[in-house]
Design an enzyme around this catalytic site. Structure first.
Site, PDB file in Angstrom:
ATOM      1  N   CYS A 114       0.829  -1.216   0.000  1.00  0.00           N
ATOM      2  CA  CYS A 114       0.000   0.000   0.000  1.00  0.00           C
ATOM      3  C   CYS A 114       0.858   1.260   0.000  1.00  0.00           C
ATOM      4  CB  CYS A 114      -0.922   0.026   1.218  1.00  0.00           C
ATOM      5  SG  CYS A 114      -2.077  -1.343   1.263  1.00  0.00           S
ATOM      6  N   CYS A 115       0.289   2.320  -0.574  1.00  0.00           N
ATOM      7  CA  CYS A 115       1.036   3.570  -0.712  1.00  0.00           C
ATOM      8  C   CYS A 115       0.859   4.468   0.497  1.00  0.00           C
ATOM      9  CB  CYS A 115       0.616   4.272  -1.997  1.00  0.00           C
ATOM     10  SG  CYS A 115       1.123   3.296  -3.410  1.00  0.00           S
ATOM     11  N   PHE A 116       1.332   3.996   1.658  1.00  0.00           N
ATOM     12  CA  PHE A 116       1.532   4.883   2.803  1.00  0.00           C
ATOM     13  C   PHE A 116       2.643   4.266   3.634  1.00  0.00           C
ATOM     14  CE2 PHE A 116      -0.622   2.565   6.261  1.00  0.00           C
ATOM     15  CZ  PHE A 116      -1.424   1.684   5.553  1.00  0.00           C
TER      16      PHE A 116
ATOM     17  N   ASN B  37      -6.166   1.475  -2.022  1.00  0.00           N
ATOM     18  CA  ASN B  37      -5.376   1.333  -3.265  1.00  0.00           C
ATOM     19  C   ASN B  37      -6.029   0.405  -4.293  1.00  0.00           C
ATOM     20  OD1 ASN B  37      -2.020   1.604  -1.899  1.00  0.00           O
ATOM     21  ND2 ASN B  37      -3.081   3.046  -3.189  1.00  0.00           N
TER      22      ASN B  37
END
Ligand SMILES: *Cc1c(COP(=O)(O)O)cnc(C)c1O
Length: 451
Positions: A374-376, A413
């Protein structure tokens, strides 16, 4: 002191569980069940599920009303897949549901209405009417809900046990978010508030159709003692309600004790601790009247039924170094291990390393972050954890994730929901897989998102 025979048996069971998991991982990798389009799957050891449910039945056998054996319902939120609910139904379990969706899943799995319990703090009038008509047991959460039930009762008496959910206000366990019996919890009738006990007694005196009492003091992180204390509170209340009913010239009123779920799972090893047997023994000591034959016992376990049986298996895509830290980037993150990623202190998971062929990794252990896709930045399933050195193409398994993990994904996402596969594996034999949920396709994902 633990009985040495029991300890040896538990060690044996843990070793067998571990061996079956290794066989299933190797077979899944060998058969290409993980690939570029599906670098993540969830596995459920069906033999472990069967053994766990058998242990639950054994622990509560010969307790309560012999004519009405204990009803073990499965808390659907812990494993909300129809084939899983069907398996549990075949193993003699009912279902505890807390929404119209969960009720529909239980019905789709063929769980009969008389083996379903509805608990939710926000039941709508429509939901209550439907449950009443079906003959599903209902635990009312608050006085306003009880007034709605009065309307239904005026039409026709309930066909299933109806009761109040009691909050014994015993305090929190080690995870606040999982503690339902605090003084200010949103759940149930707070029993220790001024005048509350009298109001509950009056509610039963006025409504002979209330025949059950319910309490669920919390989930993971709740000490056994506290759980037993909660049961003791409703047993004492039941005895008081029944004595009052008899004194008023009526029959005994409460005949069903729903003691909830919440048995903690051991996320540190393959050993099951505490066991259902220990909990039932403690209840015999602390609340003997519950087992004296006057009551039907209902339970609502979720996590402890499935957790140990499950593993999430993901491919390692890349490895890198940053600021002196080794990071393995895998395909298992917040989309399947939501609680672990957002509340890592409360929900640590064991990570097992396997090589590219699915064999237990034999590389030198190294402190690593195990990251998700995931993009965090916080999307880590393990931080600075010593695991055999991971390389691209290897695999990681997140252990004890059979409950509340892959079956309740998080849509971040737009990562597709992974397949959930049941397996049976025997040493010397070839593991067999069955699909409990197919992997979501990208087309389905687009359609679900309004495409
Ligand atoms: C969540 C819940 C359960 C199940 O809890 P587990 O910790 O999964 O055993 C049982 N009863 C109620 C009312 C719940 O909310």
């Amino acid at each position: 002191m633990a009985d040495p025979n029991e300890t040896a048996a538990a060690d044996g069971a843990a070793a067998r569980l571990h061996a079956r998991r290794d066989l299933a991982v190797a077979a899944a990798v060998r058969r290409g069940l993980l690939d570029d389009t599906a670098p993540l799957i969830a596995l459920l050891d069906l033999r472990t599920v069967r053994e766990t449910v058998a242990a639950l039945h054994d622990a509560f056998a010969a307790t309560g009303d012999p004519a009405r054996p204990a009803l073990h319902t499965f808390a659907v939120k812990a494993g909300s897949l129809v084939p899983v609910l069907r398996l549990l139904r075949d193993l003699g379990m009912g279902a505890e549901v807390a929404s119209p969706g969960e009720l529909a899943l239980a019905r789709a799995a063929g769980v009969p209405a008389e083996r379903i319990v509805l608990d939710s703090p926000a039941k709508t009038t429509t939901e209550l009417r439907e449950a009443w008509a079906l003959g599903v047991a209902i635990n009312a959460d608050n006085p306003q809900e009880l007034v709605r039930l009065d309307t239904l009762a005026a039409d026709r008496p309930p066909r299933a046990p109806v009761g109040l959910r009691i909050n014994p206000q015993l305090g929190a366990g080690s995870i606040d978010a999982m503690s339902t019996a605090t003084a200010t919890s949103k759940f149930g009738f707070a029993l220790r508030d001024p005048g509350a006990r009298d109001r509950v007694l009056r509610a039963y005196a006025d409504r002979p159709w209330l025949t059950a009492l319910h309490c669920h003091v919390g989930s993971q992180g709740m000490p056994l003692d506290r759980m037993a204390a909660g049961v003791a509170v409703i047993v004492e209340l039941a005895e008081e309600i029944n004595a009052a009913a008899v004194a008023a010239g009526r029959r005994t009123q409460v005949d069903t004790l729903d003691i909830g779920g919440g048995l903690a799972v051991n996320f540190d090893s393959d050993e099951v601790a505490p066991s259902y047997r220990e909990f039932a023994q403690l209840l015999r000591d602390r609340a003997p009247a519950a087992f004296g034959g006057r009551y039907r016992i209902v339970t609502e376990f979720g996590r402890s039924v499935l957790a140990e049986a499950g593993a999430i298996l993901a491919r390692v895509e890349y490895t890198k170094d940053a600021g002196g830290r080794r990071i393995a980037v895998t395909h298992a993150g917040a989309q399947v291990a939501t609680r672990t990623v957002f509340a890592p202190e409360a929900w640590p998971l064991r990570v097992a390393a396997y090589d590219a062929e699915g064999r237990p990794a034999t590389t030198t252990p190294l402190r690593q972050d195990v990251a998700g896709p995931c993009c965090f930045a916080g999307d880590l399933v393990a931080r600075d954890r010593e695991v055999p050195e991971l390389r691209p193409g290897d695999h990681v398994a997140l252990l004890d994730t059979g409950a509340y993990y892959a079956s309740t994904p998080f849509g971040y996402n737009s990562l597709p929901r992974p397949a959930v596969l049941g397996f049976t594996a025997d040493p010397g034999g070839e593991p067999r897989f069955t699909t409990l949920r197919s992997a979501q396709t990208i087309e389905e994902l687009v359609a679900e998102s309004g495409g």
